[in-house]
Design an enzyme around this catalytic site. Structure first.
Site, PDB file in Angstrom:
ATOM      1  CG  ASP A   1       1.117  -2.709  17.347  1.00  0.00           C
ATOM      2  OD1 ASP A   1       1.946  -2.699  16.561  1.00  0.00           O
ATOM      3  OD2 ASP A   1      -0.006  -2.206  16.794  1.00  0.00           O
TER       4      ASP A   1
ATOM      5  CG  PHE B   1      -8.236  -2.415  15.269  1.00  0.00           C
ATOM      6  CD1 PHE B   1      -8.676  -3.627  14.524  1.00  0.00           C
ATOM      7  CD2 PHE B   1      -6.891  -2.537  15.981  1.00  0.00           C
ATOM      8  CE1 PHE B   1      -7.892  -5.012  14.532  1.00  0.00           C
ATOM      9  CE2 PHE B   1      -6.215  -3.616  15.796  1.00  0.00           C
ATOM     10  CZ  PHE B   1      -6.812  -4.727  15.237  1.00  0.00           C
ATOM     11  N   GLY B   2      -9.690   1.804  13.472  1.00  0.00           N
ATOM     12  CA  GLY B   2     -10.712   2.983  13.677  1.00  0.00           C
ATOM     13  C   GLY B   2      -9.637   4.222  13.317  1.00  0.00           C
TER      14      GLY B   2
ATOM     15  N   GLY C   1      -5.675  10.684  11.924  1.00  0.00           N
ATOM     16  CA  GLY C   1      -5.075   9.636  11.326  1.00  0.00           C
ATOM     17  C   GLY C   1      -5.831   8.376  11.208  1.00  0.00           C
ATOM     18  NE  ARG C   2     -10.163   4.813   7.005  1.00  0.00           N
ATOM     19  CZ  ARG C   2     -11.268   5.125   7.163  1.00  0.00           C
ATOM     20  NH1 ARG C   2     -11.466   6.211   7.830  1.00  0.00           N
ATOM     21  NH2 ARG C   2     -12.157   4.522   7.180  1.00  0.00           N
ATOM     22  N   GLY C   3      -6.127   3.865  11.189  1.00  0.00           N
ATOM     23  CA  GLY C   3      -5.475   2.500  11.727  1.00  0.00           C
ATOM     24  C   GLY C   3      -6.241   1.212  11.114  1.00  0.00           C
TER      25      GLY C   3
ATOM     26  CB  VAL D   1      -7.209   9.086  15.868  1.00  0.00           C
ATOM     27  CG1 VAL D   1      -7.027  10.348  16.978  1.00  0.00           C
ATOM     28  CG2 VAL D   1      -6.761   7.800  16.158  1.00  0.00           C
TER      29      VAL D   1
END
Length: 506
Positions: free
Chosen positions: A419, A305-306, A301-303, A308
């Protein structure tokens, strides 16, 4: 299995294998045992580990009415006994009247272990035997079981006394390791109680000890409620003041000196303070190899701030690696925040932080790998959503609540996540929910009930939920890889899709 006058029994588990002098498990275990009781824990349950390759795990549990100093003394005696008698076994356990201690090369936290079992009959002052002992003890212990099982994550312990005319007072106690669920605790205690009638028909002083729980009944001693103690005699108060005042003065002077030195060194040490956590630090090349060079195929996955990645360590363990974007200034704060907070948290409904890595501009967080990814993947997938029957949804809600209660009430820190959303709820192979991503979490004092912030935290969006006519649980936002905005025309439909309780008709 062995027995001495001091202990109730100990067991070196040869079936789980031994370790050699050159094994990396040995220094990890030695460090863990030598520092085990240096941690200031005042509620009688120790759960600690050390190392990341061939990690050593240990659990210590003191009887619920044992004071902290006596608890540490009992655990130190336990460590000495196992060190002398189980020099090469990777798994061992010892039972004392005041405590239980065990260590292993596998994680013990949250696991129900009912074997081995130690049966102990203690001597009595006079030759007494009566079949009523067994019936009275069984009834008393069964009544204590739900009370102990309903305890919190610090203590699952209950006591009672039964007085019958022309019969000695019978005292009983039941206890589980507090990391167990209520159901697991009940199962362990009831299994032990079932063995009372099979093993002992007339004896009045019995202990049945298992790794995860124990039961006791006795006519020669009383088991007290948790942490019961008597106040110190008045004639000692003056001596206590004369001893404490000089100590307080010295401590305050030392603190002032430490604060002065710390303030001068703060700027130079600020960037490097995380590097001192050697026990949690991974080698960057090891993680890069484990993730196939952070390949797209391994990206989970991708958020904001970075990204995974899924990785596999040299020992075969699967991990999730969060790689912070080098261009993200806020990501540096996120990284430090997660290290400080998550490393101190241990709960079955929180994702466990295994370690971290820093190399130049690269900053990595290494977490346990959770097989079923996030709750969001199920809520927004028309096929996977079919597997979320009501029982599964209800269990997920309970897991989330348990994790939040631990963060807000039961942990040594009070932490507000800030969050909590569907993509930050991960699901393991059994669909147990674990709260993840503590980058925006905030630490509070234990008695603090409110706080102020200078900026909005969490995930931005325009969704406003309607006021429900019945109680409901909502996960009301999507992650960055999903559409982040909702239109007014699709609001009702989107809310229905996100309602985990499905109270509104589709």
């Amino acid at each position: 299995m062995a027995m001495s006058q001091e202990d109730l029994g100990w067991f070196c588990d040869n079936s789980e294998g031994n370790y050699t002098t050159n094994s990396p498990y040995k220094p990890n275990l030695n460090h863990l045992l030598s520092t085990f009781t240096t941690h200031q824990i005042d509620y009688g349950f120790y759960n600690l580990s050390y190392g990341h390759d061939h990690k050593a795990y240990a659990i210590g549990l003191c009887r619920g009415d044992v004071m902290p100093d006596s608890c540490r003394s009992c655990l130190n005696n336990s460590i000495t006994l196992l060190t002398n008698n189980c020099p090469t076994q990777t798994n061992a356990i010892v039972w004392y009247e005041d405590c239980t201690f065990r260590y292993s090369d596998r994680s013990l936290f949250g696991t129900l272990d009912v074997s081995p079992t130690r049966f102990v009959v203690l001597p009595v002052i006079s030759n007494v035997s009566d079949f009523r002992y067994t019936q009275l003890a069984t009834d008393m212990l069964q009544q204590l079981t739900p009370k102990a099982a309903s305890g919190d994550s610090r203590l699952k312990y209950a006591t009672r006394r039964v007085a019958v005319p022309n019969f000695p007072v019978l005292s009983g106690a039941v206890q589980c390791t507090p990391d167990l669920t209520s159901d697991a605790c009940s199962n362990c205690l009831l299994a032990s109680i079932a063995q009372v009638r099979d093993a002992y028909d007339t004896v009045p002083r019995v202990r049945i000890m298992k790794p995860s729980c124990n039961i006791r009944f006795d006519i020669n001693r009383l088991f007290l409620d948790p942490r019961a103690s008597s106040p110190p005699p008045r004639n000692k108060a003056r001596k206590l003041v004369l001893v404490l005042v000089p100590i307080v003065v010295v401590v305050l002077a030392a603190l002032l000196l430490i604060i002065t030195i710390t303030l001068r060194a703060r700027n130079s040490n600020k960037k490097n303070h995380i590097a001192n956590e050697e026990s949690l630090q991974f080698d960057f090349d090891t993680i890069r190899t484990a993730t196939d060079g952070f390949s797209e195929a391994n990206q989970l996955g991708r958020g904001g701030f970075g990204a995974v990645y899924k990785g596999r360590l040299p020992d075969g363990q699967y991990v999730a690696v969060k790689r912070l974007f080098q261009s993200s200034k806020q990501g540096d704060d996120e990284f430090k925040n997660e290290i400080v907070l998550v490393a101190k948290l241990q709960h079955r409904n929180l994702v466990q932080l295994l370690g971290f890595c820093i190399k130049q501009n690269e900053k990595l967080l290494i977490y346990e790998f959770v097989e079923n990814s996030s709750l969001e993947k199920f809520l927004f997938d028309s096929i996977k959503r079919e597997s979320l029957d009501w029982k599964t949804r209800y269990n997920i809600i309970q897991d989330i609540v348990r994790g939040l209660i631990y963060l807000h009430e039961d942990s040594q820190l009070r932490i507000i996540h800030r969050d909590l959303k569907a993509c930050n709820i991960l699901l393991d192979a059994e669909m147990n929910a674990k709260i993840s991503d503590f980058g925006t979490a905030k630490l509070f004092e234990h008695d603090q009930t409110r706080g102020d912030t200078r900026k909005i935290m969490g995930t931005y969006g325009s969704t406003t939920l309607p006021k429900p006519s019945e109680p409901a649980f909502f996960i009301n936002s999507k992650c960055s890889q999903m559409p982040g905005q909702f239109t007014d025309h699709s609001l009702t439909q989107d809310v229905n899709e996100l309602s985990i309780t499905e109270l509104y008709p589709r």
